[in-house]
Write an enzyme that holds these catalytic residues in place. Structure first.
Site, PDB file in Angstrom:
ATOM      1  N   LYS A   1      25.100  35.900  35.916  1.00  0.00           N
ATOM      2  CA  LYS A   1      25.949  36.406  34.835  1.00  0.00           C
ATOM      3  C   LYS A   1      25.649  35.750  33.482  1.00  0.00           C
ATOM      4  CE  LYS A   1      29.881  37.924  37.644  1.00  0.00           C
ATOM      5  NZ  LYS A   1      29.239  37.833  38.941  1.00  0.00           N
TER       6      LYS A   1
ATOM      7  N   GLU B   1      34.536  32.109  30.529  1.00  0.00           N
ATOM      8  CA  GLU B   1      34.794  33.187  29.576  1.00  0.00           C
ATOM      9  C   GLU B   1      36.206  33.061  29.035  1.00  0.00           C
ATOM     10  OE1 GLU B   1      34.394  36.897  31.559  1.00  0.00           O
ATOM     11  OE2 GLU B   1      32.224  37.000  31.297  1.00  0.00           O
TER      12      GLU B   1
ATOM     13  N   HIS C   1      41.422  40.079  41.679  1.00  0.00           N
ATOM     14  CA  HIS C   1      40.191  40.453  40.985  1.00  0.00           C
ATOM     15  C   HIS C   1      39.386  41.506  41.741  1.00  0.00           C
ATOM     16  CE1 HIS C   1      40.899  37.234  38.141  1.00  0.00           C
ATOM     17  NE2 HIS C   1      40.979  36.367  39.132  1.00  0.00           N
TER      18      HIS C   1
ATOM     19  N   ARG D   1      23.448  48.577  41.590  1.00  0.00           N
ATOM     20  CA  ARG D   1      23.580  49.319  42.840  1.00  0.00           C
ATOM     21  C   ARG D   1      24.574  50.446  42.635  1.00  0.00           C
ATOM     22  NH1 ARG D   1      28.663  47.628  43.968  1.00  0.00           N
ATOM     23  NH2 ARG D   1      29.207  45.449  43.577  1.00  0.00           N
TER      24      ARG D   1
END
Length: 669
Positions: free
Chosen positions: A116, A200, A235, A297
């Site tokens: 990420k 983040e 999440h 994907r």
């Protein structure tokens, strides 16, 4: 086009790929672990190959065994589905070396988006907006704490190789940071073999909006519009829809173009999803969305895109992988209507969505048509095991507008019947019908914001449920006494509570949790019964029991429900809710309640990953005592009361079975 493909996955996505391949005349090869030997995807495929024991690391993650199966079966290409090896660059490289086609992007694109932090840096270079944060290599806890302070609370810790909510923690203050960091690192290492994290800024009112992209080997790339996946628990997505409610045209164009730019920046090929987080504290704005990650994907929620565009995305994958150009250009793609997908899981929302395992004694989905679609990998009498994701099915509905689609979703969910495991269906019904959801007031905190509405306290059985249960018991007794022929007039079927010089009656006792309800059953001449409830109310009941269904009339009100009987336990499958009752046999010996003695048991099979206390330690109510890993997630075992640890029966690394006594606690007082 390919003649034969191998599907390196299981469950509903394997079944989904098989469906399209069969329509295109492509032969399919399934792979299966020992736990999946009799699974639905194995039965549907043209061929099937065993690849190992139940644990995924010994079966579905064994790239070498899967490649060997493909070569032995004569498959030309491998479809990875989602999860498992679908985003594994080494697997894509190995297929190329073996002369097999990977039905997915190049390994270089997977690597570019696999971590990420690196992906965000790459997106910044491509001028795709990203959330403020820290994506560097320094993983020192004190350094990361300093970066979190710089970014500003709250922050989100995310495993760099993560996905599906694993290795992710929200932190609201400095005092909580290091414990959350350790948990995210541990979960990342266990799930992905990588304990690195990034930080983040946590947006207080965000919406999760993603763009479906597709690219071919000729350099063409398009987007197939957006999906809103804001409604999540832990999440993980629960309910997805397309298009996103309230999406302005300018924002849709900006997000679509940003997603296409992201795909082109890494030389992407095939199906991919660019996930954005939008700050909706002031509504949806074209300059308030940020890149989160790209899933290289096909997504679980791809059916809602198929429903609004009329396209088969698996067919697109197969054609692009075979070297064909994209079937349509951007200007040829249109949005038609609205689609919603609900993920039906074997889990208990009242217990923080704890997964449920067991046999599916009854599994009856709503009828499929142009408006209703069911993607599933299980059948009635299959089992939900602790080895894999507890998803039972994806229910997808389509209609001309969002309001009609939501009404149709509520209706279809109410028709779904599942017994044997606890499901989230009542929760989904409450969610799809919630006024705030209907109005499009969405953000990723929606479930927590309306938790009391969506997950109300468990309600005791009402008069109708009790009367239906009593009727079912009487009808079963009549059928048994008539040799299974169900003739109510047979002298051998006399279930009438006959008493000398008194009206015939019986008494039934139903237990629900800790409470018991006693019912008086009086028999009428027309084979109906009168159920006298506590408090004096009387319900007249008659009906027919057949093939696990009960058609009944209660005081001229008609019911048609599912019924599962296992010993003395009855499961009533009422529209939109499940009622579980136990028939009390007064002659049976009572069972001791060992849980009352202070034993903390495992809620499901799993592995102990951390023991947080020592024997003899004093603990407070709510204190974390042990961390159990099960169903790919960590579950904390907490003290139910203040007391002392009398005994620890397991240590870190031990495997435990469901119901195993983990800790003996001497409660204070």
């Amino acid at each position: 086009m390919f003649r034969k493909i191998l599907i390196a996955n299981r469950g509903e996505i394997a079944c989904r790929v098989i469906r399209t391949a069969r329509r295109l005349g492509i032969a399919t090869v399934a792979v299966y672990s020992d736990a999946d030997a009799n699974a639905r995807h194995v039965a549907l495929a043209d061929e099937a190959v065993r690849i190992g024991p139940a644990p995924v690391r010994e079966s579905y993650l064994r790239a070498d065994v899967i490649i060997a199966a493909a070569k032995a079966s004569g498959a030309e290409a491998i479809h990875p589905g989602y999860g498992f090896l679908s985003e594994n660059a080494e697997f894509a490289d190995a297929l190329a070396e073996a002369g097999l086609v990977f039905i997915g992007p190049p390994a270089s694109a997977i690597r570019a988006m696999g971590l990420k932090g690196a992906a965000k840096a790459l997106m910044q270079e491509a001028r795709v907006p990203v959330v403020p944060g820290y994506h560097g290599d320094n993983q020192d806890a004190d350094f990361l704490l300093g970066e979190a302070e710089r970014i500003g609370w709250p922050v989100l810790i995310k495993a760099v190789a993560g996905g599906g909510g694993k290795g992710m923690r929200r932190v609201d203050k400095a005092a909580e940071f290091k414990a959350a960091l350790a948990g995210a690192q541990r979960e990342g290492a266990n799930a992905f073999g990588n304990d690195r994290v990034l930080l983040e800024k946590y947006l207080v009112k965000p919406r999760h909006i993603e763009i479906q992209v597709f690219a071919d080997k000729q350099g063409n790339a398009v987007h197939l519009f957006e999906r809103d996946c804001s409604v999540q628990r832990r999440h993980q997505k629960v309910l997805e829809e397309a298009p996103a409610p309230g999406m302005p045209t300018a924002m849709r164009q900006a997000m679509g173009q940003a997603a296409v730019n992201a795909a082109k920046a890494i030389g992407y090929v095939g199906a991919g999803t660019v996930e954005f987080i939008a700050d909706v504290s002031d509504g949806l704005k074209p300059d308030r969305f940020y890149f989160m990650e790209m899933n290289t994907r096909l997504q679980v929620e791809h059916p809602v895109t198929e429903m609004i565009t009329g396209q088969d995305l698996v067919e697109w994958q197969l054609r692009v992988a075979a070297g064909n150009p994209l079937p349509l250009k951007q200007e040829e793609l249109r949005i038609d209507g609205h689609a919603v997908e609900a993920r039906i899981y074997a889990e208990d929302p009242t217990k923080n969505f704890l997964p449920s395992v067991g046999k599916l004694h009854r599994l009856r989905p709503p009828a499929e048509d142009a408006h209703v679609r069911v993607d599933t990998g299980v059948r009635e009498n299959d089992s939900v095991t602790p080895f894999y994701d507890p998803m039972i099915a994806k229910l997808i509905v389509w209609d001309h507008d969002r309001g009609a689609a939501l009404r149709r979703m509520g209706q279809a969910l109410a028709q779904y019947q599942v017994a044997g495991v606890t499901t989230n269906i009542p929760f989904l019904i409450a969610l799809a019908g919630h006024p705030a959801f209907d109005e499009g007031d969405l953000d990723t905190g929606f479930i927590e914001r309306f938790r009391a509405d969506l997950i109300p306290p468990v309600q005791a059985a009402d008069a109708s449920a009790l009367a239906l249960a009593a009727l079912a018991v009487v009808l079963e007794r009549r059928a048994q006494r008539s040799g299974g022929k169900g003739d109510p007039w047979s002298p051998w079927a006399a279930v009438n509570g006959w008493r000398l010089n008194d009206q015939g009656y019986d008494e039934l006792i139903f237990r629900e949790g800790e409470s018991e309800t006693r019912l008086r059953i009086e028999y009428a001449a027309d084979a109906a019964i009168r159920v006298k409830l506590p408090g004096g109310a009387v319900v007249t009941a008659a009906g027919k029991l057949q093939d696990g269904s009960l058609d009944a009339v209660l005081d001229e009100r008609r019911f048609s429900i599912g019924l599962v009987r296992q010993g003395l336990d009855l499961t009533l499958l009422l529209p939109g809710r499940v009622q579980k009752l136990s028939l009390v046999d007064p002659l049976a010996a009572g069972e001791l309640d060992e849980a009352a003695g202070g034993a903390l048991t495992a809620p499901m099979p799993g592995k102990v990953v951390q023991v947080l206390v020592a024997e003899g330690a004093a603990v407070e109510k709510g204190q974390a005592l042990m961390v159990l890993e099960a169903m790919k997630m960590e579950h904390t075992i907490a003290a139910p009361a203040r007391g002392k640890i009398a005994k620890l029966n397991f240590k870190a690394g031990d495997q435990v079975s469901e119901g195993a006594t983990l800790i003996a606690l001497e409660a204070e007082g």
